[in-house]
Write an enzyme that holds these catalytic residues in place. Structure first.
Site, PDB file in Angstrom:
ATOM      1  N   HIS A  41       1.574   4.128  -3.022  1.00  0.00           N
ATOM      2  CA  HIS A  41       1.340   5.575  -2.908  1.00  0.00           C
ATOM      3  C   HIS A  41       2.338   6.374  -3.748  1.00  0.00           C
ATOM      4  O   HIS A  41       2.037   7.468  -4.205  1.00  0.00           O
ATOM      5  CB  HIS A  41       1.431   6.032  -1.455  1.00  0.00           C
ATOM      6  CG  HIS A  41       0.112   5.963  -0.736  1.00  0.00           C
ATOM      7  ND1 HIS A  41      -1.057   6.413  -1.293  1.00  0.00           N
ATOM      8  CD2 HIS A  41      -0.208   5.501   0.501  1.00  0.00           C
ATOM      9  CE1 HIS A  41      -2.054   6.231  -0.423  1.00  0.00           C
ATOM     10  NE2 HIS A  41      -1.566   5.675   0.667  1.00  0.00           N
ATOM     11  N   ASP A  81      -4.540   0.602  -1.964  1.00  0.00           N
ATOM     12  CA  ASP A  81      -5.046  -0.661  -1.407  1.00  0.00           C
ATOM     13  C   ASP A  81      -5.020  -1.783  -2.454  1.00  0.00           C
ATOM     14  O   ASP A  81      -4.571  -2.893  -2.177  1.00  0.00           O
ATOM     15  CB  ASP A  81      -6.495  -0.487  -0.914  1.00  0.00           C
ATOM     16  CG  ASP A  81      -6.567   0.159   0.470  1.00  0.00           C
ATOM     17  OD1 ASP A  81      -5.535   0.200   1.171  1.00  0.00           O
ATOM     18  OD2 ASP A  81      -7.668   0.615   0.841  1.00  0.00           O
ATOM     19  N   HIS A 115       0.845  -1.204   0.000  1.00  0.00           N
ATOM     20  CA  HIS A 115       0.000   0.000   0.000  1.00  0.00           C
ATOM     21  C   HIS A 115       0.883   1.258   0.000  1.00  0.00           C
ATOM     22  O   HIS A 115       0.702   2.153  -0.817  1.00  0.00           O
ATOM     23  CB  HIS A 115      -0.904  -0.038   1.242  1.00  0.00           C
ATOM     24  CG  HIS A 115      -1.708   1.197   1.487  1.00  0.00           C
ATOM     25  ND1 HIS A 115      -3.040   1.280   1.185  1.00  0.00           N
ATOM     26  CD2 HIS A 115      -1.362   2.406   2.022  1.00  0.00           C
ATOM     27  CE1 HIS A 115      -3.490   2.489   1.511  1.00  0.00           C
ATOM     28  NE2 HIS A 115      -2.491   3.182   2.039  1.00  0.00           N
ATOM     29  N   GLU A 116       1.849   1.303   0.912  1.00  0.00           N
ATOM     30  CA  GLU A 116       2.700   2.503   1.000  1.00  0.00           C
ATOM     31  C   GLU A 116       3.539   2.662  -0.255  1.00  0.00           C
ATOM     32  O   GLU A 116       3.698   3.764  -0.779  1.00  0.00           O
ATOM     33  CB  GLU A 116       3.590   2.459   2.250  1.00  0.00           C
ATOM     34  CG  GLU A 116       2.843   2.414   3.585  1.00  0.00           C
ATOM     35  CD  GLU A 116       1.794   3.505   3.760  1.00  0.00           C
ATOM     36  OE1 GLU A 116       1.870   4.534   3.070  1.00  0.00           O
ATOM     37  OE2 GLU A 116       0.870   3.309   4.578  1.00  0.00           O
ATOM     38  N   GLU A 119      -5.959   6.427  -1.948  1.00  0.00           N
ATOM     39  CA  GLU A 119      -5.945   5.332  -0.968  1.00  0.00           C
ATOM     40  C   GLU A 119      -6.454   4.038  -1.594  1.00  0.00           C
ATOM     41  O   GLU A 119      -5.933   2.953  -1.308  1.00  0.00           O
ATOM     42  CB  GLU A 119      -6.795   5.702   0.247  1.00  0.00           C
ATOM     43  CG  GLU A 119      -6.243   6.859   1.062  1.00  0.00           C
ATOM     44  CD  GLU A 119      -4.852   6.582   1.615  1.00  0.00           C
ATOM     45  OE1 GLU A 119      -4.500   5.406   1.834  1.00  0.00           O
ATOM     46  OE2 GLU A 119      -4.100   7.553   1.803  1.00  0.00           O
TER      47      GLU A 119
HETATM   48 ZN    ZN Z   1      -2.538   5.205   2.414  1.00  0.00          ZN
END
Ligand code: ZN
Length: 696
Positions: free
Chosen positions: A538, A599, A534-535, A595
């Site tokens: 980003h 995800d 997830h990070e 986000e």
């Molecule tokens: Zn996030």
């Protein structure tokens, strides 16, 4: 204090409440979950127990069909049967881990307060915590610690006096009208510049002042009453307090009207406007900026980014549009509101009533929890040292590092095979990935806190804020320090910072049930691997993708590939816009796009990384009758199990860039085809839709 213009992209924000004084997540008593029940064991497969693998059978609802609603299957019993403790706004594995972390920190602080010995770090955190816990002293001093600030405000007789007082309050990190900070220059990632940003609202964002639905109006009316009651506590007569609250609402509504909305706030080009001293003076002619920087103690500031030039121009007009009395009321309100949690119980009680209106939380958190959280906010890297010693050993760090490397490798493979990406964009993307830094557990060097901590809690808090602001502003004009952390080690969260091109995983989240070196690999990858994915994603979501490998805001996308990327993003926006957070309130697909992309990409990356490590493994590790792949997805689903108060879900939909947990599971597995395979979902079931989205 973090840079203001672009907040780091967090993994989870469940309880953001707005206002200067962020309301920290409370804790819950243990034992709020139903006792574990026997897992539904498919015939045959021996394997290890679900608990040993790292899956909680007690949270599952095995009567649900995983292909219809996987969140219900993975989390249904927790969501249906558990009760949210009265002093919390949500309950689930994240909250349970927070409980354990805070109980550990409480014991550390009790020891530090009672027998610190000669250790200066223990003395400091012990003194802070001790002053915070001393309720008798707080009751005695009431609002007295604010008196010097309030006296200053009372002296405002004209607009000149107003300007001077705004600067004086800013020096204490109390921010009427706008905030000051420093930030990495978006277009020169080696340099720190000053940053000015819209601020000064007491409700979570501008919509709360401008929306006309019945519930928002009700919250607004309550807020006005809250402000009125705060004035009453300061000793104002009834009619005076009422008039003051009217002034405050009128001024804050005017500020809301000129403020940027929540979607614009995610666009780096809309919140970055680098102007020098001359540019600022031209944008906002009336405000005495030279005096302002002098009062702050930084007369030499040159380069400044403002979130929006029109905001400062409009603010300039607004500052002349009201009578001095109205401004005195507004400044008083911002000051008291921002400090209310540090004063006597009457102020704390009113502040909690406002929080309750927004979040539905039934009871105020016990004092010790509020004090643990305040110590963590003010002295996080002193308090975190003991946590790291006891809770995060070298093995854990090594294992977590191996996980990150696995995820990174999966992204590299992904970039190599993406059909919609052309060669030049691919080269730049690989460069960005190669240069992405990761930080695991805790900082290499602990920061210092050079301010005095004495017996007066409110005075300590003001000193800490002023020190932190000065520390932030001292960075202006200097090279970026890449060693700093924006979260303390015990924090159950993670972030990606696009200006630094780095992902950060505090020791606090690298704990069971999200991570344990004894868990089966499928579970560690499904849970923590997906967090890391997830990070990392980003860096390549709709916002992060606008920064290059050095952390500079620069378009490295070819036109053709950029267009295809936007189409994929649009698919995700439409998918999530269709979800309802609470009946009648839809998820904002645009606000949550980054986000959601993170995800979906994060789970896909974690899955390929996990398949990579298990490639060629002789025996699949089954558990409770579930295959390894099923365990991977169960671990992912369970990392988001959360029962949340409806008020919070509604507030999240209005303010928060994260989707509610149910869609962070169901929306995501529907876009990762390996899920439908693992659970043999039939075509056109909700978790195997005809059209799947996903960018990475
Ligand atoms: Zn996030």
């Amino acid at each position: 204090m973090r840079s203001l213009a672009l907040a780091p992209i967090l993994l989870l924000v469940l309880t953001a409440c707005g206002g200067e004084d962020a309301v920290t997540p409370p804790l819950a008593p243990s034992g709020a979950l139903p006792p574990p029940t026997a897992a539904p064991v498919a015939a045959g497969a021996p394997g290890i127990s679900l608990e040993a693998a790292g899956i909680s059978a007690a949270e599952m609802d095995v009567k649900a069909d995983p292909c219809q609603d996987f969140y219900q299957f993975a989390c249904g019993t927790l969501v249906d049967k558990s009760e949210i403790p009265a002093d919390r706004t949500s309950w689930g594995p994240v909250a349970q881990l927070q409980v354990r972390n805070e109980e550990f920190l409480r014991a550390t602080l009790d020891r530090a307060r009672d027998k610190a010995g000669d250790d200066p770090a223990a003395k400091k955190i012990g003194a802070w915590y001790g002053a915070c816990m001393n309720e008798d002293a707080l009751e005695k001093s009431g609002a007295k610690p604010l008196q010097p600030l309030l006296d200053g405000i009372d002296k405002i007789k004209d607009v000149k006096g107003l300007y001077a007082e705004v600067a004086a309050l800013h020096k204490h990190a109390i921010f009427p009208f706008f905030e000051v900070s420093s930030q990495q220059d978006f277009k020169d990632a080696t340099l720190v510049i000053a940053a000015l940003d819209q601020s000064g609202l007491g409700l979570p964002n501008r919509d709360y002042y401008l929306d006309d639905d019945a519930h928002t109006k009700e919250i607004r009316t309550f807020y006005q009453g809250y402000v009125e009651r705060l004035f009453g506590l300061l000793g104002a007569r009834g009619d005076v307090a009422k008039k003051a609250a009217e002034d405050v609402l009128r001024i804050e509504t005017a500020l809301a009207k000129i403020s940027q909305d929540k979607v614009a706030r995610r666009d780096p080009y809309k919140i970055y406007n680098k102007i020098d001293r001359k540019g600022l003076a031209a944008a906002s002619k009336g405000f005495p900026w030279d005096d302002y920087w002098k009062t702050l103690g930084f007369p030499e500031v040159k380069d400044i980014s403002v979130n929006s030039v029109p905001y400062f121009t409009a603010l300039d007009a607004l500052l002349k549009a009201e009578k001095p009395e109205a401004f005195r009321n507004y400044l008083t309100s911002v000051t008291v509101r921002s400090q209310a949690s540090r004063l006597s119980s009457a102020f704390v009680k009113e502040r909690f009533a406002m929080k309750q209106k927004l979040t539905g939380q039934k009871e105020l958190e016990p004092r010790w929890r509020r004090c643990v959280s305040s110590t963590d906010d003010a002295l996080g890297e002193l308090l975190g040292q003991e946590y790291v010693k006891q809770k995060f050993d070298a093995d854990s760090k090594r294992e977590a590092k191996a996980l990150v490397e696995g995820i990174r490798g999966a992204m590299k493979t992904e970039l190599g095979g993406l059909p919609w990406m052309d060669a030049s964009t691919r080269t730049a993307a690989v460069d960005k990935l190669t240069r992405m830094n990761d930080k695991i557990g805790y900082p290499d060097h602990w920061r210092s806190y050079d301010f005095e901590v004495g017996a007066d809690y409110a005075a300590n808090a003001l000193a800490a804020d002023a020190f932190d602001l000065a520390r932030t502003l001292k960075k202006v004009g200097k090279p970026v320090d890449r060693g700093e952390w924006q979260m303390s080690p015990p924090t159950v969260n993670a972030y990606y910072d696009p200006s630094l091109n780095e992902m950060v995983f505090p020791a606090g989240i690298l704990q069971a049930p999200f991570f344990d070196k004894r868990f089966t690999p499928a579970v560690n990858y499904g849970s923590t691997g997906a967090v890391m994915g997830h990070e990392l994603t980003h860096g390549f979501d709709d916002e992060g993708s606008q920064f290059d490998g050095s952390g500079n805001l620069r378009n490295w996308w070819s036109d053709a590939t950029g267009k295809l990327f936007k189409e994929q993003t649009k698919c995700v926006i439409d998918q999530y816009s269709a979800y309802e957070a609470v009946p009648g309130v839809h998820v904002n697909g645009e606000l949550t796009a980054g986000e959601n992309i993170a995800d979906i990409g994060g789970l896909a990356l974690a899955y390929s990384a996990y398949r990579n490590v298990r490639k060629g493994a002789k025996d699949p590790i089954t558990s409770g009758g579930y295959t390894e792949d099923q365990l991977f997805f169960l671990a992912y689903g369970q990392s988001w199990c959360s029962k949340i108060r409806p008020e919070v879900l509604e507030m999240m939909a209005k303010t928060n860039p994260h989707s509610p947990p149910r869609f962070r599971v169901d929306g995501v597995v529907a876009d990762v085809p390996a899920f439908a395979q693992a659970f043999s979902c039939k075509a056109s079931t909700p978790m195997r839709p005809a059209k799947a989205c996903g960018v990475w």
